[in-house]
Design an enzyme around this catalytic site. Structure first.
Site, mmCIF file in Angstrom:
data_model
loop_
_atom_site.group_PDB
_atom_site.id
_atom_site.type_symbol
_atom_site.label_atom_id
_atom_site.label_comp_id
_atom_site.label_asym_id
_atom_site.label_seq_id
_atom_site.Cartn_x
_atom_site.Cartn_y
_atom_site.Cartn_z
ATOM 1 N N HIS A 130 2.526 2.694 5.522
ATOM 2 C CA HIS A 130 2.380 1.392 4.759
ATOM 3 C C HIS A 130 1.205 0.423 5.165
ATOM 4 O O HIS A 130 0.360 1.076 6.291
ATOM 5 C CB HIS A 130 3.773 0.734 5.106
ATOM 6 C CG HIS A 130 5.029 1.013 4.253
ATOM 7 N ND1 HIS A 130 4.889 1.023 2.718
ATOM 8 C CD2 HIS A 130 5.947 1.351 4.680
ATOM 9 C CE1 HIS A 130 6.145 1.467 2.603
ATOM 10 N NE2 HIS A 130 6.662 1.766 3.593
ATOM 11 N N ASP A 160 -3.042 -3.027 1.042
ATOM 12 C CA ASP A 160 -2.504 -2.736 -0.305
ATOM 13 C C ASP A 160 -3.351 -3.239 -1.494
ATOM 14 O O ASP A 160 -3.563 -2.472 -2.657
ATOM 15 C CB ASP A 160 -1.129 -3.400 -0.600
ATOM 16 C CG ASP A 160 -0.076 -2.644 0.264
ATOM 17 O OD1 ASP A 160 -0.256 -1.535 0.520
ATOM 18 O OD2 ASP A 160 0.879 -3.082 0.277
#
Length: 380
Positions: A130, A160
């Site tokens: 992540h 992200d």
């Protein structure tokens, strides 16, 4: 849609966070984006989030990508599109029959955008991860935080969105520009580790120049300098101070009432703790909004620390139109801005499969063919 990308046709294979954000940027700027949401048996949503603001400005078609007929529908979309974006682990799109080789065989001009954390190759390519993991390996996490404390977990904007979705959108646009010369599409491998590392380029330069000599939280731009930090006001809210240049710092001292000869020397890091204490003491005498009002019309580089909700209603942002209302929800407006081809206000995010019949009809499928695909659970 208006905007500089009007006429650009994008197929988005539904995913989470970075790839949808990259496609949101393209849609905001005028691209026609069809999101292929994964369904099972024609009804069960397995991808795409109804109401997710990252899905604004799209049309949605629900397809069971595990079925050959579903993969064929994607390939038919590809034939008349400019871009395809996917955010699967390496090899998944190939196993589904919609990888780069299959898609480029149908449309050699296609730009095939791939969004992953670790990239399409390398020793970690097939591993889960992540944002936090990616920015850690990129060297972007370690410098963030206070002195003597562990690295601070930032919002997932570094990996992200900044190092991921924006990098993807930039890569897609670069490939489209190159296609104008070559007439050929290509694969864009956008990895969040690469993007997060790219965002630290300035930091590498500062270190090489000796301008970032200390550990985390002790340097000029990481909260180490007292004239570049955040302070609590009298009401428990915060103000940001970024008075780096001499003339701005002089304005700050006047604003805070720190004009005596006993003010610690900001050019001596040994005096930074004492200077920080003086600034903190001064800021604590007024509320955040009082300081904001006093700072107006000055170059003291003092600004309020706003919540996301407060930011949407701040007079600067309302004057600029920095936020727009979409479906009753205030959210950031498309950016950047263009004088001849301005972007329109985005449409609300679609429900999963909301435009399935519309898109399939545009592909040339008859009502009977669409009905058969629905009965077979290929589309929903």
């Amino acid at each position: 849609m208006g905007g500089p990308l009007a006429g650009l046709r994008v197929v988005e294979l539904a995913g989470l966070a970075p790839a949808p954000f990259g496609c949101m940027v393209l849609a905001d700027l005028g691209a026609s984006v069809i999101r292929v949401d994964r369904v099972s048996g024609g009804t069960d949503a397995a991808g795409g989030v109804p109401g997710d603001v990252l899905g604004r400005g799209r049309r949605s078609i629900g397809v069971d990508l595990r079925r050959p007929e579903g993969a064929d529908l994607v390939l038919r979309l590809v034939e008349r599109s400019d871009v395809l974006v996917e955010g699967f682990r390496p090899g998944v799109a190939e196993r589904l029959g919609i990888g780069p080789a299959q898609c480029l065989a149908r449309n050699p001009r296609l730009v095939y955008g791939r969004m992953t954390g670790w990239g399409q190759d390398g020793p970690l390519a097939d591993r889960a991860g992540h944002d936090l993991n990616y920015i850690a390996v990129a060297g972007a996490l370690e410098p963030i935080g206070r002195a003597g404390a562990p690295p601070t977990v930032p919002l997932n904007v570094v990996g992200d969105f900044g190092g991921g979705g924006l990098l993807l959108a930039t890569g897609v646009l670069a490939a489209l520009y190159e296609r104008e010369r070559s007439g050929r599409g290509q694969v864009v491998d956008a990895a969040m580790v690469d993007g997060a590392a790219l965002l630290t380029t300035f930091l590498h330069g500062m270190k090489a120049a000796g301008a970032w000599p200390g550990e985390r939280g002790t340097n000029l731009l990481d909260g180490g300098a007292p004239f570049y930090d955040v302070y609590a006001a009298a009401d428990g809210k915060y103000v940001s101070i970024g008075a780096l240049e001499e003339k701005f710092y002089a304005d700050l001292l006047v604003l805070l009432g720190l004009t005596g000869p006993d003010v610690p020397n900001r050019h001596d890091p040994a005096q930074w703790p004492a200077l920080r204490a003086r600034i903190a003491e001064a800021v604590a005498t007024r509320t955040r909004d009082e300081w904001t009002a006093l700072a107006e019309g000055t170059d003291a580089c003092l600004a309020p620390v706003l919540t996301p909700e407060e930011a949407a209603g701040h007079r600067y942002n309302t004057a600029r139109g920095t936020f727009v209302e979409v479906g009753g929800l205030a959210q950031p407006a498309p950016a950047p801005r263009f004088d001849r081809t301005p972007a329109e206000t985005p449409s609300v995010p679609p429900a999963v499969g909301q435009h399935t019949i519309e898109v399939l009809t545009a592909l040339g499928l008859s009502d009977a063919e669409i009905a058969q695909l629905r009965r077979a659970g290929v589309v929903g």
